[in-house]
Design a protein around this motif. Structure first.
Motif, mmCIF file in Angstrom:
data_model
loop_
_atom_site.group_PDB
_atom_site.id
_atom_site.type_symbol
_atom_site.label_atom_id
_atom_site.label_comp_id
_atom_site.label_asym_id
_atom_site.label_seq_id
_atom_site.Cartn_x
_atom_site.Cartn_y
_atom_site.Cartn_z
ATOM 1 N N ILE A 295 0.850 -1.192 0.000
ATOM 2 C CA ILE A 295 0.000 0.000 0.000
ATOM 3 C C ILE A 295 0.886 1.242 0.000
ATOM 4 O O ILE A 295 1.866 1.297 0.750
ATOM 5 C CB ILE A 295 -0.872 0.065 1.281
ATOM 6 N N SER A 296 0.528 2.231 -0.801
ATOM 7 C CA SER A 296 1.198 3.523 -0.696
ATOM 8 C C SER A 296 1.025 4.027 0.732
ATOM 9 O O SER A 296 -0.104 4.172 1.213
ATOM 10 C CB SER A 296 0.580 4.534 -1.656
ATOM 11 N N ALA A 297 2.143 4.294 1.388
ATOM 12 C CA ALA A 297 2.109 4.635 2.813
ATOM 13 C C ALA A 297 1.222 5.838 3.111
ATOM 14 O O ALA A 297 0.554 5.887 4.147
ATOM 15 C CB ALA A 297 3.535 4.897 3.301
ATOM 16 N N CYS A 298 1.179 6.803 2.201
ATOM 17 C CA CYS A 298 0.389 8.021 2.442
ATOM 18 C C CYS A 298 -1.100 7.706 2.537
ATOM 19 O O CYS A 298 -1.835 8.408 3.230
ATOM 20 C CB CYS A 298 0.663 9.063 1.359
ATOM 21 N N LEU A 299 -1.554 6.650 1.873
ATOM 22 C CA LEU A 299 -2.977 6.285 1.920
ATOM 23 C C LEU A 299 -3.376 5.741 3.289
ATOM 24 O O LEU A 299 -4.550 5.708 3.635
ATOM 25 C CB LEU A 299 -3.295 5.228 0.851
ATOM 26 N N PRO B 247 2.747 10.421 6.961
ATOM 27 C CA PRO B 247 3.045 11.711 6.327
ATOM 28 C C PRO B 247 4.250 11.630 5.386
ATOM 29 O O PRO B 247 5.267 12.260 5.607
ATOM 30 C CB PRO B 247 3.314 12.623 7.526
ATOM 31 N N THR B 248 4.077 10.884 4.312
ATOM 32 C CA THR B 248 5.200 10.618 3.403
ATOM 33 C C THR B 248 5.186 11.483 2.147
ATOM 34 O O THR B 248 6.138 11.444 1.365
ATOM 35 C CB THR B 248 5.163 9.134 2.964
ATOM 36 N N ARG B 249 4.119 12.250 1.944
ATOM 37 C CA ARG B 249 3.997 13.030 0.712
ATOM 38 C C ARG B 249 5.070 14.106 0.599
ATOM 39 O O ARG B 249 5.632 14.543 1.597
ATOM 40 C CB ARG B 249 2.627 13.697 0.661
ATOM 41 N N TYR B 250 5.270 14.597 -0.603
ATOM 42 C CA TYR B 250 6.290 15.622 -0.834
ATOM 43 C C TYR B 250 6.062 16.856 0.053
ATOM 44 O O TYR B 250 7.003 17.528 0.455
ATOM 45 C CB TYR B 250 6.317 16.029 -2.320
ATOM 46 N N PRO C 118 3.062 -1.165 4.118
ATOM 47 C CA PRO C 118 3.172 0.226 3.659
ATOM 48 C C PRO C 118 4.525 0.494 3.015
ATOM 49 O O PRO C 118 5.564 0.100 3.558
ATOM 50 C CB PRO C 118 3.038 1.043 4.953
ATOM 51 N N VAL C 119 4.496 1.150 1.874
ATOM 52 C CA VAL C 119 5.751 1.524 1.195
ATOM 53 C C VAL C 119 5.619 2.936 0.636
ATOM 54 O O VAL C 119 4.557 3.342 0.184
ATOM 55 C CB VAL C 119 6.107 0.567 0.022
ATOM 56 N N CYS C 120 6.731 3.664 0.668
ATOM 57 C CA CYS C 120 6.814 4.948 -0.033
ATOM 58 C C CYS C 120 8.097 4.903 -0.859
ATOM 59 O O CYS C 120 9.201 5.040 -0.312
ATOM 60 C CB CYS C 120 6.853 6.121 0.924
ATOM 61 N N PRO C 121 7.972 4.675 -2.156
ATOM 62 C CA PRO C 121 9.174 4.536 -2.980
ATOM 63 C C PRO C 121 10.095 5.752 -2.929
ATOM 64 O O PRO C 121 11.322 5.598 -2.988
ATOM 65 C CB PRO C 121 8.624 4.316 -4.389
ATOM 66 N N GLU C 122 9.515 6.928 -2.787
ATOM 67 C CA GLU C 122 10.360 8.133 -2.800
ATOM 68 C C GLU C 122 11.164 8.240 -1.512
ATOM 69 O O GLU C 122 12.347 8.593 -1.538
ATOM 70 C CB GLU C 122 9.483 9.365 -3.066
ATOM 71 N N GLN C 123 10.563 7.910 -0.387
ATOM 72 C CA GLN C 123 11.334 7.893 0.858
ATOM 73 C C GLN C 123 12.346 6.750 0.849
ATOM 74 O O GLN C 123 13.486 6.915 1.287
ATOM 75 C CB GLN C 123 10.410 7.761 2.065
ATOM 76 N N LEU D 125 -2.032 1.487 -4.903
ATOM 77 C CA LEU D 125 -1.149 2.653 -4.889
ATOM 78 C C LEU D 125 -1.912 3.944 -5.178
ATOM 79 O O LEU D 125 -3.017 3.926 -5.735
ATOM 80 C CB LEU D 125 -0.018 2.464 -5.905
ATOM 81 N N LYS D 126 -1.273 5.048 -4.808
ATOM 82 C CA LYS D 126 -1.906 6.375 -4.873
ATOM 83 C C LYS D 126 -1.953 6.916 -6.301
ATOM 84 O O LYS D 126 -0.914 7.113 -6.929
ATOM 85 C CB LYS D 126 -1.120 7.334 -3.973
ATOM 86 N N GLU D 127 -3.168 7.165 -6.731
ATOM 87 C CA GLU D 127 -3.378 7.660 -8.095
ATOM 88 C C GLU D 127 -2.680 9.001 -8.350
ATOM 89 O O GLU D 127 -2.651 9.853 -7.468
ATOM 90 C CB GLU D 127 -4.882 7.783 -8.340
ATOM 91 N N ARG D 128 -2.134 9.140 -9.553
ATOM 92 C CA ARG D 128 -1.549 10.382 -10.101
ATOM 93 C C ARG D 128 -0.175 10.751 -9.567
ATOM 94 O O ARG D 128 0.398 11.749 -9.964
ATOM 95 C CB ARG D 128 -2.517 11.565 -9.963
ATOM 96 N N SER D 129 0.384 9.966 -8.638
ATOM 97 C CA SER D 129 1.758 10.226 -8.188
ATOM 98 C C SER D 129 2.735 9.785 -9.279
ATOM 99 O O SER D 129 2.487 8.792 -9.964
ATOM 100 C CB SER D 129 2.021 9.421 -6.913
ATOM 101 N N PRO D 130 3.868 10.489 -9.434
ATOM 102 C CA PRO D 130 4.853 10.055 -10.439
ATOM 103 C C PRO D 130 5.501 8.711 -10.112
ATOM 104 O O PRO D 130 6.037 8.041 -10.986
ATOM 105 C CB PRO D 130 5.891 11.180 -10.443
ATOM 106 N N SER D 131 5.424 8.312 -8.853
ATOM 107 C CA SER D 131 5.888 6.972 -8.473
ATOM 108 C C SER D 131 4.749 5.973 -8.498
ATOM 109 O O SER D 131 4.885 4.865 -9.015
ATOM 110 C CB SER D 131 6.480 6.981 -7.049
ATOM 111 N N CYS D 132 3.625 6.352 -7.888
ATOM 112 C CA CYS D 132 2.566 5.394 -7.562
ATOM 113 C C CYS D 132 1.341 5.442 -8.474
ATOM 114 O O CYS D 132 0.451 4.594 -8.331
ATOM 115 C CB CYS D 132 2.113 5.613 -6.124
ATOM 116 N N GLY D 133 1.246 6.403 -9.376
ATOM 117 C CA GLY D 133 0.068 6.513 -10.234
ATOM 118 C C GLY D 133 -0.230 5.201 -10.962
ATOM 119 O O GLY D 133 0.683 4.522 -11.423
HETATM 120 S S1 SF4 Z 1 5.656 8.183 -3.439
HETATM 121 FE FE1 SF4 Z 1 3.733 7.049 -3.321
HETATM 122 S S2 SF4 Z 1 3.652 6.416 -1.162
HETATM 123 FE FE2 SF4 Z 1 5.166 8.034 -1.266
HETATM 124 S S3 SF4 Z 1 4.009 9.854 -0.775
HETATM 125 FE FE3 SF4 Z 1 4.033 9.670 -3.007
HETATM 126 S S4 SF4 Z 1 2.132 8.597 -3.506
HETATM 127 FE FE4 SF4 Z 1 2.504 8.318 -1.320
#
Ligand code: SF4
Length: 158
Positions: free
Chosen positions: A16-20, A24-27, A50-55, A116-124
């Motif tokens: 799961i995208s951690a932010c969902l 508090p992993t968002r940019y 939970p995963v946040c690829p950017e972190q 995963l979180k829609e529309r993110s450049p990692s998770c869209g």
């Molecule tokens: S990279 Fe994915 S998990 Fe991390 S904050 Fe962005 S949408 Fe959420």
């Protein structure tokens, strides 16, 4: 031989995208807590990973906003697309590193599904931002997970 406990090894895991989940992993240092996601996990009796690829890739939080300059996540993996930060820094290497680490976690936790979180450049999953424009396409992590055989949905599919 180790004795297996009744529930051991039975829980079905899902990335799961951690932010969902309210982390508090968002940019911008905020979350995207989704009650729909929490309800889905409980209803389906899934164990969230939970995963946040950017972190995971080592980016700080808060951090610069990022978006596609060209192509989609699949194109970035293929070396033709480009993700950049708001200040114009090339981000392909960082995003590919994050995607590979998420894949590693998927393998370690026996995940065959991801939400995963829609529309993110990692998770869209269905849409991403190409500059300021919302277009059809997948994020970099989503692309790698799909290529490796995982089934990926977004919170908007629930
Ligand atoms: S990279 Fe994915 S998990 Fe991390 S904050 Fe962005 S949408 Fe959420």
């Amino acid at each position: 031989m180790a004795k297996e406990r009744p529930s051991e090894g039975k829980a079905k895991t899902i990335l799961i995208s951690a932010c969902l989940l309210g982390l508090p992993t968002r940019y911008d240092g905020k979350t995207k807590l989704s009650q729909r996601v929490i309800d889905y996990l409980q209803r389906e009796d899934l164990l969230p990973i939970p995963v946040c690829p950017e972190q995971l890739a080592g980016m700080s939080t808060p951090r610069e906003k990022t978006f596609f300059h060209s192509g989609t996540g699949q194109d970035v993996l293929a070396g033709s697309g480009k993700v950049v930060s708001a200040s114009g820094q090339p981000m392909n290497e960082v995003f590919c590193r994050g995607a590979k680490l998420v894949l590693k976690i998927a393998r370690l936790s026996d995940c065959h599904h991801a939400l995963l979180k829609e529309r993110s450049p990692s998770c869209g999953v269905h849409q991403i931002y190409l500059g300021e424009e919302c277009v059809t396409g997948v994020g970099v992590t989503t692309a790698l997970l799909i290529n490796e055989g995982l089934e990926v949905i977004s919170e908007e599919d629930l």
